[in-house]
Design a protein around this motif. Structure first.
Motif, PDB file in Angstrom:
ATOM      1  N   SER A  40       0.851  -1.201   0.000  1.00 42.96           N
ATOM      2  CA  SER A  40       0.000   0.000   0.000  1.00 42.96           C
ATOM      3  C   SER A  40       0.886   1.249   0.000  1.00 42.96           C
ATOM      4  O   SER A  40       2.112   1.151   0.079  1.00 42.96           O
ATOM      5  CB  SER A  40      -0.914  -0.002   1.231  1.00 42.96           C
ATOM      6  OG  SER A  40      -0.122   0.010   2.400  1.00 42.96           O
ATOM      7  N   ASP A  41       0.217   2.405  -0.101  1.00 47.12           N
ATOM      8  CA  ASP A  41       0.909   3.711  -0.050  1.00 47.12           C
ATOM      9  C   ASP A  41       2.103   3.783  -1.003  1.00 47.12           C
ATOM     10  O   ASP A  41       3.224   4.076  -0.601  1.00 47.12           O
ATOM     11  CB  ASP A  41       1.374   4.016   1.381  1.00 47.12           C
ATOM     12  CG  ASP A  41       0.196   4.162   2.319  1.00 47.12           C
ATOM     13  OD1 ASP A  41      -0.417   5.241   2.344  1.00 47.12           O
ATOM     14  OD2 ASP A  41      -0.141   3.160   2.991  1.00 47.12           O
ATOM     15  N   VAL A  42       1.845   3.517  -2.259  1.00 46.73           N
ATOM     16  CA  VAL A  42       2.928   3.466  -3.246  1.00 46.73           C
ATOM     17  C   VAL A  42       3.225   4.875  -3.773  1.00 46.73           C
ATOM     18  O   VAL A  42       2.306   5.624  -4.118  1.00 46.73           O
ATOM     19  CB  VAL A  42       2.516   2.550  -4.423  1.00 46.73           C
ATOM     20  CG1 VAL A  42       3.653   2.448  -5.432  1.00 46.73           C
ATOM     21  CG2 VAL A  42       2.122   1.168  -3.916  1.00 46.73           C
ATOM     22  N   PHE A  65       6.970   2.177  -0.639  1.00 50.51           N
ATOM     23  CA  PHE A  65       5.689   1.481  -0.427  1.00 50.51           C
ATOM     24  C   PHE A  65       5.675   0.873   0.964  1.00 50.51           C
ATOM     25  O   PHE A  65       6.726   0.704   1.595  1.00 50.51           O
ATOM     26  CB  PHE A  65       5.483   0.395  -1.496  1.00 50.51           C
ATOM     27  CG  PHE A  65       6.507  -0.715  -1.471  1.00 50.51           C
ATOM     28  CD1 PHE A  65       6.285  -1.871  -0.713  1.00 50.51           C
ATOM     29  CD2 PHE A  65       7.688  -0.615  -2.192  1.00 50.51           C
ATOM     30  CE1 PHE A  65       7.228  -2.894  -0.698  1.00 50.51           C
ATOM     31  CE2 PHE A  65       8.631  -1.633  -2.170  1.00 50.51           C
ATOM     32  CZ  PHE A  65       8.402  -2.783  -1.421  1.00 50.51           C
ATOM     33  N   LYS A  66       4.507   0.563   1.450  1.00 51.90           N
ATOM     34  CA  LYS A  66       4.372  -0.117   2.740  1.00 51.90           C
ATOM     35  C   LYS A  66       4.090  -1.588   2.497  1.00 51.90           C
ATOM     36  O   LYS A  66       3.315  -1.943   1.606  1.00 51.90           O
ATOM     37  CB  LYS A  66       3.241   0.507   3.555  1.00 51.90           C
ATOM     38  CG  LYS A  66       3.648   1.808   4.191  1.00 51.90           C
ATOM     39  CD  LYS A  66       2.603   2.303   5.155  1.00 51.90           C
ATOM     40  CE  LYS A  66       3.035   3.650   5.719  1.00 51.90           C
ATOM     41  NZ  LYS A  66       1.873   4.496   6.015  1.00 51.90           N
ATOM     42  N   LEU A  67       4.703  -2.432   3.316  1.00 48.02           N
ATOM     43  CA  LEU A  67       4.531  -3.875   3.199  1.00 48.02           C
ATOM     44  C   LEU A  67       3.888  -4.370   4.482  1.00 48.02           C
ATOM     45  O   LEU A  67       4.305  -4.006   5.583  1.00 48.02           O
ATOM     46  CB  LEU A  67       5.903  -4.520   2.983  1.00 48.02           C
ATOM     47  CG  LEU A  67       5.928  -6.025   2.746  1.00 48.02           C
ATOM     48  CD1 LEU A  67       5.179  -6.392   1.474  1.00 48.02           C
ATOM     49  CD2 LEU A  67       7.393  -6.512   2.645  1.00 48.02           C
ATOM     50  N   LYS A  68       2.883  -5.238   4.326  1.00 47.60           N
ATOM     51  CA  LYS A  68       2.124  -5.691   5.495  1.00 47.60           C
ATOM     52  C   LYS A  68       2.884  -6.782   6.255  1.00 47.60           C
ATOM     53  O   LYS A  68       3.135  -6.644   7.446  1.00 47.60           O
ATOM     54  CB  LYS A  68       0.777  -6.236   5.018  1.00 47.60           C
ATOM     55  CG  LYS A  68      -0.324  -6.124   6.047  1.00 47.60           C
ATOM     56  CD  LYS A  68      -1.641  -6.322   5.312  1.00 47.60           C
ATOM     57  CE  LYS A  68      -2.803  -6.518   6.233  1.00 47.60           C
ATOM     58  NZ  LYS A  68      -3.994  -6.853   5.434  1.00 47.60           N
ATOM     59  N   GLY A 111       6.038  -2.387   7.002  1.00 43.35           N
ATOM     60  CA  GLY A 111       5.924  -0.924   7.003  1.00 43.35           C
ATOM     61  C   GLY A 111       6.672  -0.345   5.810  1.00 43.35           C
ATOM     62  O   GLY A 111       6.816  -0.985   4.762  1.00 43.35           O
ATOM     63  N   GLU A 112       7.170   0.874   5.972  1.00 41.26           N
ATOM     64  CA  GLU A 112       7.734   1.649   4.867  1.00 41.26           C
ATOM     65  C   GLU A 112       9.048   1.083   4.310  1.00 41.26           C
ATOM     66  O   GLU A 112       9.938   0.703   5.070  1.00 41.26           O
ATOM     67  CB  GLU A 112       7.966   3.073   5.394  1.00 41.26           C
ATOM     68  CG  GLU A 112       8.522   4.046   4.397  1.00 41.26           C
ATOM     69  CD  GLU A 112       7.437   4.764   3.581  1.00 41.26           C
ATOM     70  OE1 GLU A 112       6.251   4.680   3.949  1.00 41.26           O
ATOM     71  OE2 GLU A 112       7.799   5.380   2.563  1.00 41.26           O
ATOM     72  N   ARG A 170       1.270   7.451  -6.267  1.00 43.31           N
ATOM     73  CA  ARG A 170       1.437   8.897  -6.477  1.00 43.31           C
ATOM     74  C   ARG A 170       2.769   9.076  -7.189  1.00 43.31           C
ATOM     75  O   ARG A 170       3.793   8.602  -6.709  1.00 43.31           O
ATOM     76  CB  ARG A 170       1.440   9.640  -5.150  1.00 43.31           C
ATOM     77  CG  ARG A 170       0.123   9.549  -4.411  1.00 43.31           C
ATOM     78  CD  ARG A 170       0.252  10.148  -3.018  1.00 43.31           C
ATOM     79  NE  ARG A 170      -0.961   9.947  -2.240  1.00 43.31           N
ATOM     80  CZ  ARG A 170      -1.951  10.842  -2.171  1.00 43.31           C
ATOM     81  NH1 ARG A 170      -1.867  11.980  -2.822  1.00 43.31           N
ATOM     82  NH2 ARG A 170      -3.025  10.569  -1.457  1.00 43.31           N
ATOM     83  N   PHE A 171       2.699   9.750  -8.334  1.00 39.24           N
ATOM     84  CA  PHE A 171       3.898   9.881  -9.174  1.00 39.24           C
ATOM     85  C   PHE A 171       4.464  11.296  -9.088  1.00 39.24           C
ATOM     86  O   PHE A 171       3.715  12.272  -9.170  1.00 39.24           O
ATOM     87  CB  PHE A 171       3.563   9.604 -10.648  1.00 39.24           C
ATOM     88  CG  PHE A 171       3.255   8.164 -10.954  1.00 39.24           C
ATOM     89  CD1 PHE A 171       2.000   7.630 -10.681  1.00 39.24           C
ATOM     90  CD2 PHE A 171       4.224   7.330 -11.503  1.00 39.24           C
ATOM     91  CE1 PHE A 171       1.712   6.297 -10.963  1.00 39.24           C
ATOM     92  CE2 PHE A 171       3.951   6.001 -11.796  1.00 39.24           C
ATOM     93  CZ  PHE A 171       2.698   5.480 -11.522  1.00 39.24           C
ATOM     94  N   THR A 172       5.803  11.369  -8.954  1.00 39.58           N
ATOM     95  CA  THR A 172       6.475  12.662  -9.105  1.00 39.58           C
ATOM     96  C   THR A 172       7.492  12.488 -10.224  1.00 39.58           C
ATOM     97  O   THR A 172       8.383  11.646 -10.127  1.00 39.58           O
ATOM     98  CB  THR A 172       7.196  13.070  -7.804  1.00 39.58           C
ATOM     99  OG1 THR A 172       6.265  12.969  -6.723  1.00 39.58           O
ATOM    100  CG2 THR A 172       7.699  14.493  -7.899  1.00 39.58           C
TER     101      THR A 172
END
Ligand SMILES: [Zn+2]
Length: 862
Positions: A40-42, A65-68, A111-112, A170-172
């Motif tokens: 999540s939170d990529v 990204f976050k890993l569960k 987590g992150e 979310r891309f930068t």
């Protein structure tokens, strides 16, 4: 429909899930599910450096990204070359295997996580997700443009990523490029600073969460049309700037009006911070709805032939289609490409709905019937048809899901649903669905449940039959009168493919009279047959048609008594939609071997001169051309062609409406084959004959040249040579390549066929546009030897080409043939061995027209 159980590659992947001994090919559904549950939170920070003429670009990526739960993670990276990588600041020697990079579990954390990767990826004229276009029309320096096109799974050919629609990121983006280039991407420019060597570094703001296939950029010396309050920005290559200023303003206006309408209809403001449109020459699709930055094929806006009113409205439909995607597809995205129809069906349906509201005088639902329904019915009555919902076991197969089923059947079925639910419930259901899944993902049953909740109507059976089942019903009517009154009226259905399936259908049956208004009777046909009680004792009609207003989806043929009445009276039917529906039904009778094609042709010859409706005239001419070139015997064709040539010339010169003169001009181009007819084409080319009020555009001229070449006109070669001299533009070179493909000569065919399959530097749109010319209808003897090879090339094409190419390829090669021998060759190929199941379906779809041609010729040999 047969589906492979579990692909072998996935078994390996699952057996070795603790340590990934071998990464799977493509992206199996199960891998996508597992990643979506764990990740999540990529966030992607991407930097590319673009230099003119370079065959690669250097990329730098920071992926967070976050890993569960702690475990190895697969990233997708299918092309290019890795330079270095680190995971959570530990350097790693990552290996590319089967298009993946494995991030080892012992370097990851719950987590992150932060992954940094440097790499090179290719840029090419064709076959890569980063495409280079060199502008031959630019006087100064042959300017160069580079753009991305990732749908459905090519982002992973441009940078390492989780390339599945339900892992939104979310891309930068940061791009370093020559300082006279303009760069457009999903978000607004945040900063632009000078870099070494005349370069400039452009940084974009971070995007909202979007799927990888919706991330994009376009770079090059684009120019923006002058900013105007309330209108979206529009970019065009600099050599077309002046044309765009003159011709593309309406595109921005329709987008602005559409935005207003759709925000209010969906009760959701425009979901992204800005909206730009970029015109891309030779884009593989009509348009691509990147979030906040739609790309449109330049040719769909800056017309290469003199446009009719209808062409302009088709352009508006395209603009509204891509715009609708910003909500349907981009704000709420299908979880997997099996639900592709959710975005495509709605974009198509809502484009018409929006246009019908914005342009109430345009008879937009008639246009919907003409543009949408025939393509849907044509595929859906073949043995290769699929359900709207299509199992996609691996994202590698996602390209196969694109086609008339999602683009035409899905909107056709949605129109039926809107009729069943009523306009208000339909709208409120959509609003609920978009609200509940904003910036996330959803599946078709989420939408069905939203409709059920707002309407209180159970839709499970409806959805089961229309979304999960393939095929369509044929609806028949039977009626009789006694004493001047209807004594009986009933409707019945059967599956066109012969299964026992029965669909829930709601329709308006029209009782039509010579001297009084039509009477509409609603019928809800939920079983095999229904006696329509509401019609009993009505005055005995002249004819009955069961799908007035075109609400229902299916093949609606006329009973024989009605057909005779319609044939006698159709010219006098004033309502354009009704007239169009009845013509459509007559054409279905031809394709269904009920009405002889020669008898059909007599009708347009008699009635077309008086037909004032542009789109109807156009479709009647297209049907007539098909009947002439495919269905009737040579003797009949010889009888009818001179009549069509004479009629086309007369109407091209004397129709009162400009649009009709253009339509007839194109008809002359399509049907001329006698020396007299071809002489007219040459006179138009050399200016001795003019279509009043029409200024020929370059492609009009090239189409005339192509027809002359294809017919082996003695002056064909000289005409082609002269046109090459006259139009040496970038487009001109492409069209010359197309015209040459039509040359009726064995050596040319051999050279082109090799070029199609082996020349990697040939732009894809050149090849795509040549397929029709190569397989010109009168050259089946020359092209028959390539039929088998064309079929054998399908796996290569599926792998290398963009989405719609494969269908165009198959259709061109199979439609180039009309004989039983060619038909037998296609079926022999189908029996010859292991064929990818979805290629088998595509072949069965494409061969249907050849099956019909052979059946019609057999039944009506004279
Ligand atoms: Zn679309």
């Amino acid at each position: 429909m047969a589906n492979p159980l579990v692909p072998a590659s996935l078994l390996i992947f699952m057996a070795a899930s603790s340590s990934l001994a071998e990464a799977p090919r493509g992206i199996p559904r199960e891998l996508a599910r597992q990643r979506a549950a764990q990740i999540s939170d990529v966030r992607y920070r991407l930097a590319f450096a673009l230099s003119p003429k370079a065959a690669t670009t250097a990329g730098e990526e920071e992926l967070r990204f976050k890993l569960k739960t702690l475990q190895p993670v697969l990233l997708d990276f299918r092309d290019g070359r890795l330079l270095s990588a680190s995971v959570n600041d530990a350097d790693l020697d990552l290996k590319q295997e089967n298009g993946h990079l494995e991030l080892p579990g012992d370097k990851l954390r719950t987590g992150e996580n932060t992954v940094r990767i440097s790499f090179f990826v290719p840029i090419a004229a064709a076959g890569k997700p980063l495409t280079r276009f060199e502008d031959q029309d630019d006087q100064d320096d042959h300017s160069e443009y580079v753009y991305s096109l990732f749908v459905p799974m090519d982002a992973s050919m441009a940078f390492p990523c989780f390339d599945q629609p339900d892992l939104k990121g979310r891309f930068t983006l940061e791009l370093t490029a020559p300082d006279d280039w303009t760069i457009v991407s999903n978000a607004a420019v945040a900063s632009a600073t000078a870099a070494r060597g005349g370069q400039r570094r452009t940084r974009f703001a971070e995007t909202l969460p979007i799927s990888t296939y919706l991330f994009a950029f376009a770079a090059g010396p684009f120019r923006q049309l002058p900013a105007s309050a309330g209108l979206p920005a529009l970019y065009v290559r600099k050599s077309k700037f002046e044309r765009a200023q003159a011709e593309a303003t309406e595109v921005r206006q329709i987008a602005a009006r559409g935005m207003q309408y759709l925000s209010s209809f969906f009760a959701q403001p425009f979901p992204f911070p800005k909206y730009d449109m970029v015109l891309i020459p030779g884009l593989a699709y009509g348009g691509m709805e990147h979030a906040g930055a739609t790309f449109l094929r330049e040719e769909s806006v800056l017309f290469r032939t003199a446009p009719t009113h209808s062409d302009l409205l088709n352009r508006d439909i395209l603009v509204l289609h891509e715009l609708t995607h910003q909500w349907f597809g981009n704000l709420v995205t299908m979880r997997w490409f099996d639900d592709l129809w959710l975005k495509e069906g709605f974009a198509q349906y809502m484009a018409y709905q929006a246009l019908a509201t914005l342009q109430p005088d345009e008879n937009v639902w008639k246009r919907f019937y003409e543009s949408i329904k025939p393509e849907a019915y044509a595929i859906d009555s073949t043995k290769g048809t699929t359900p709207i919902y299509q199992e996609i076991p691996n994202l590698e197969d996602a390209k196969s899901a694109y086609g008339a089923i999602v683009y035409s059947k899905a909107p056709g079925v949605l129109k039926q649903l809107a009729f069943v639910l009523g306009a208000e419930h339909f709208q409120r259901g959509l609003q609920l669905y978009l609200k509940e899944h904003a910036y996330g993902n959803a599946e078709w049953n989420d939408l069905v449940h939203a409709f059920e909740r707002v309407s209180g109507k159970p839709l499970d059976h409806w959805a089961e039959m229309w979304i999960r089942h393939r095929g369509m019903p044929q609806v028949g009517v039977s009626w009789s009168c006694a004493g001047g009154r209807l004594s009986e009226l009933s409707v019945s259905q059967h599956d066109v493919l012969g299964s026992a399936d029965v669909w829930p259908l709601a329709m308006q049956i029209g009782l039509n009279y010579a001297n009084r208004d039509q009477v509409l009777v609603r019928a809800d046909l939920n079983g095999k047959a229904l006696e329509v009680a509401g019609a009993k004792d009505a005055e005995c009609p002249n004819f009955v048609f069961a799908n007035e207003e075109d609400n229902a989806y299916g093949r609606f043929l006329l009973d024989s008594r009605s057909r005779e009445a319609v044939i006698a009276q159709i010219g006098g039917i004033r309502d354009p939609l009704r007239r169009t529906l009845l013509w459509g039904s007559l054409w279905d009778s031809v394709r269904n071997t009920e009405l002889a094609p020669g008898d059909y042709l007599a009708l347009p010859v008699r009635l077309l001169p008086g037909e004032e409706d542009e789109t109807l005239a156009r479709s009647l001419l297209s049907h007539s051309t098909t009947a002439l070139h495919r269905y009737v015997s040579p003797a009949r064709r010889n009888e009818y062609v001179p009549r069509f040539e004479a009629l086309a010339e007369d109407r091209m010169l004397h129709s009162a409406k400009l649009d009709l003169r253009i339509v007839w001009f194109r008809a002359l181009e399509a049907t001329a084959e006698t020396p007299q007819g071809l002489a007219r084409l040459k006179e138009i080319l050399n200016g001795r004959l003019a279509v009043p009020g029409v200024e020929l555009r370059p492609l009009d001229r090239w189409n005339l040249v192509t027809a002359l070449v294809a017919h082996g006109d003695p002056e064909g070669a000289a005409t082609l040579g002269a046109e090459k001299q006259r139009d040496a533009s970038g487009d001109g070179q492409k069209y010359a390549y197309v015209a040459e493909a039509a040359r009726p000569e064995a050596g040319t065919k051999q050279r082109y066929f090799k070029d199609f399959l082996q020349n990697a530097s040939r732009p894809e749109d050149w090849v795509e546009q040549s397929l029709y010319a190569f397989n010109y209808w009168n050259e089946s003897g020359l092209t028959a030897p390539y039929l088998k090879e064309a079929l054998e090339a399908l796996p290569q094409i599926k792998h290398e080409r963009k989405i719609f190419f494969l269908e165009d390829w198959l259709t061109a090669f199979i439609d180039g043939q009309q004989s039983g021998a060619a038909q037998a060759e296609v079926y022999a190929y189908l029996k010859s061995g292991e064929i990818d199941p979805d290629l088998r379906l595509k072949i069965l779809q494409a061969v249907d027209e050849l099956d019909r041609t052979v059946a019609i010729r057999r039944k009506f040999p004279n």
